[in-house]
Scaffold this motif. Structure first.
Motif, mmCIF file in Angstrom:
data_model
loop_
_atom_site.group_PDB
_atom_site.id
_atom_site.type_symbol
_atom_site.label_atom_id
_atom_site.label_comp_id
_atom_site.label_asym_id
_atom_site.label_seq_id
_atom_site.Cartn_x
_atom_site.Cartn_y
_atom_site.Cartn_z
ATOM 1 N N LEU A 21 3.219 -9.883 3.141
ATOM 2 C CA LEU A 21 3.520 -8.597 3.714
ATOM 3 C C LEU A 21 3.154 -8.010 4.636
ATOM 4 O O LEU A 21 2.139 -8.322 5.001
ATOM 5 N N THR A 35 -3.354 -0.441 4.813
ATOM 6 C CA THR A 35 -4.283 -0.714 3.740
ATOM 7 C C THR A 35 -5.157 -2.429 4.185
ATOM 8 O O THR A 35 -4.190 -3.133 4.888
ATOM 9 N N THR A 43 -4.567 3.189 5.509
ATOM 10 C CA THR A 43 -2.486 3.386 6.202
ATOM 11 C C THR A 43 -2.177 2.581 7.356
ATOM 12 O O THR A 43 -2.824 2.901 7.984
ATOM 13 N N ASP A 82 -3.978 4.631 -7.479
ATOM 14 C CA ASP A 82 -2.680 4.386 -6.335
ATOM 15 C C ASP A 82 -1.930 5.657 -5.539
ATOM 16 O O ASP A 82 -1.201 6.302 -6.298
ATOM 17 N N HIS A 142 9.823 -4.518 2.656
ATOM 18 C CA HIS A 142 8.452 -3.727 1.987
ATOM 19 C C HIS A 142 8.242 -2.131 1.577
ATOM 20 O O HIS A 142 9.275 -1.806 1.752
ATOM 21 N N THR A 162 0.290 5.769 -3.647
ATOM 22 C CA THR A 162 1.450 4.712 -3.403
ATOM 23 C C THR A 162 2.161 6.189 -4.107
ATOM 24 O O THR A 162 3.484 5.994 -3.615
ATOM 25 N N ASP A 221 -6.386 0.404 -2.479
ATOM 26 C CA ASP A 221 -6.685 -1.498 -1.431
ATOM 27 C C ASP A 221 -7.708 -0.927 -0.590
ATOM 28 O O ASP A 221 -7.055 0.194 0.070
ATOM 29 N N THR A 260 -0.964 -2.418 2.575
ATOM 30 C CA THR A 260 0.220 -1.434 1.959
ATOM 31 C C THR A 260 0.354 -0.352 2.481
ATOM 32 O O THR A 260 -0.823 0.514 3.347
#
Length: 395
Positions: free
Chosen positions: A290, A161, A159, A137, A297, A139, A113, A166
């Motif tokens: 979001l 994002t 971050t 990804d 979250h 995360t 992202d 995200t």
């Protein structure tokens, strides 16, 4: 590395001062002749030398160094906890300078992202020059190991994002990447140095679109890189001068002026965003909100650990799909339908059709029911009433 004489307005040790004090004073000594408390705009393109090859205070030519740019670089570097700071003509120019450490055949891992312009630069410009890219990804930081190859040299992440908000664990990503022999670049545009300090968490470089929160007033385009890595700083010194994508002295003045109020602006951005999130989270037309400040979250706990606030950016998805997202984006009155973010005025956009159109069809494609807000400094009630009426207009 910062260019010129790095005076810090008489500070013996600037690190002993707080963020707000450094934002106002670091790199900005009072004018020795007039006592002016505002850093002058030095428009000179060339500077007299003491003798052949002996420039005064390191200034010889405007592309290479400028007193106003120097003040700005010292100030923002101080806010990021960096020894070296470099200003560029845009955020993408700053990113390009960092990416030039890569050579044909090298590989870069990019968080899955990211801003569409960043992806376009990496994929279409440096990709055409032979740099390979893989979207990961982040995360799940362990996925770096699964994707790493002998050619991988860099991990690039935002971050929070843009635009999905995200959260990535900077410290964990840096630990794994450094173990594998790579460097980590963190785009800190959304968080700003006031809310997050990536270098203190292990990042090798921090990049900003200074157009956003650092400038803060939608009146200057700029970029910035901060680092404590001497080798990377040498590369940036050379690239900044050789490529010449530097901001004008007036642009540096505007960005430096914005920096002085960064802390107080971010406090208001955060409080207004929290009120907006509360409204959106309870609205029947909104599918999901979001925002890393929400307890549910997925990155909330990481954000609490590595950020001092959750920021002024909010994204949400609509039950009515793309049509509803576009209609809401066009129906506000206080929120202006426009690209960009991070300024005093509130903005609304449909990322899929605007800022992130360039990632359509890629691994970074964004949902078409997504709306992104840059929550500004207006009266809180006005922002809430405006969003409420725009959502009601869908009925």
């Amino acid at each position: 590395m910062l260019g010129g004489d790095p005076q810090l307005s008489g500070f013996e040790d600037p690190d002993e001062y707080g963020f707000e004090t450094r934002a106002i004073r670091a790199g900005q000594p009072h004018d020795p002749y007039t006592g002016a408390v505002v850093t002058p705009i030095s428009l000179a393109t060339t500077f007299a030398q003491e003798a052949v090859g002996q420039p005064r205070h390191g200034y010889e030519y405007g592309r290479t160094g400028n007193p106003t740019r120097h003040a700005y670089q010292v100030c923002v570097a101080s806010l990021e906890g960096a020894q070296h700071g470099f200003a560029f003509a845009s955020g993408l120019a700053a990113e390009d300078a960092l990416l030039r450490v890569l050579r044909p055949g090298d590989s870069l891992l990019l968080g899955d992202d990211a801003y569409g312009g960043t992806f376009r630069l990496i994929d279409k410009v440096h990709g055409n020059a032979g740099v390979q890219t893989a979207a990961v990804d982040l995360t799940a930081p362990e996925k770096i190991r699964d994707t790493w190859t002998p050619e991988t040299r860099m991990v690039w992440l935002e971050t929070p994002t843009n635009p999905l908000l995200t959260i990535f664990d900077i410290e964990a990503i840096c630990s794994i990447t450094h173990e594998l022999g790579g460097i980590v670049v963190v785009d800190n545009t959304f968080a700003t140095p006031y809310l997050q300090q990536p270098l203190a968490l292990g990042a090798d470089a921090v990049v900003h679109s200074a157009t956003k929160y650092i400038g803060g007033h939608s009146d200057v385009v700029g970029g910035f890189v901060a680092t404590n890595d001497d080798a990377l700083a040498d590369h940036l010194v050379f690239t900044q001068n050789a490529v010449g994508a530097v901001p004008s002295p007036f642009d540096c003045y505007l960005a430096l002026r914005g920096t002085k109020t960064l802390a107080v602006r971010m406090d208001r951005h955060c409080s207004n965003a929290e009120a907006v999130v509360e409204l959106l989270a309870g609205h029947p037309a909104v599918r999901s909100v979001l925002y890393p400040g929400l307890d549910d979250h997925i990155g909330h706990e990481i954000a609490r650990r590595q950020m001092s606030g959750f920021g002024g950016m909010v994204s949400f998805r609509m039950h009515g799909g793309r049509d509803a997202a576009e209609r809401v984006s066009a129906a506000t009155k206080v929120f202006t339908l426009a690209e960009s973010l991070g300024a005093v005025e509130s903005l609304i956009e449909h990322p899929g059709a605007m800022t992130h159109a360039s990632v359509a069809g890629s691994a970074l494609e964004v949902p078409d029911d997504l709306v992104r807000l840059s929550v500004g400094l207006e009266t809180t009630a006005d922002l809430l009433d405006d969003l409420a009426q725009a959502l009601t207009a869908l009925d």
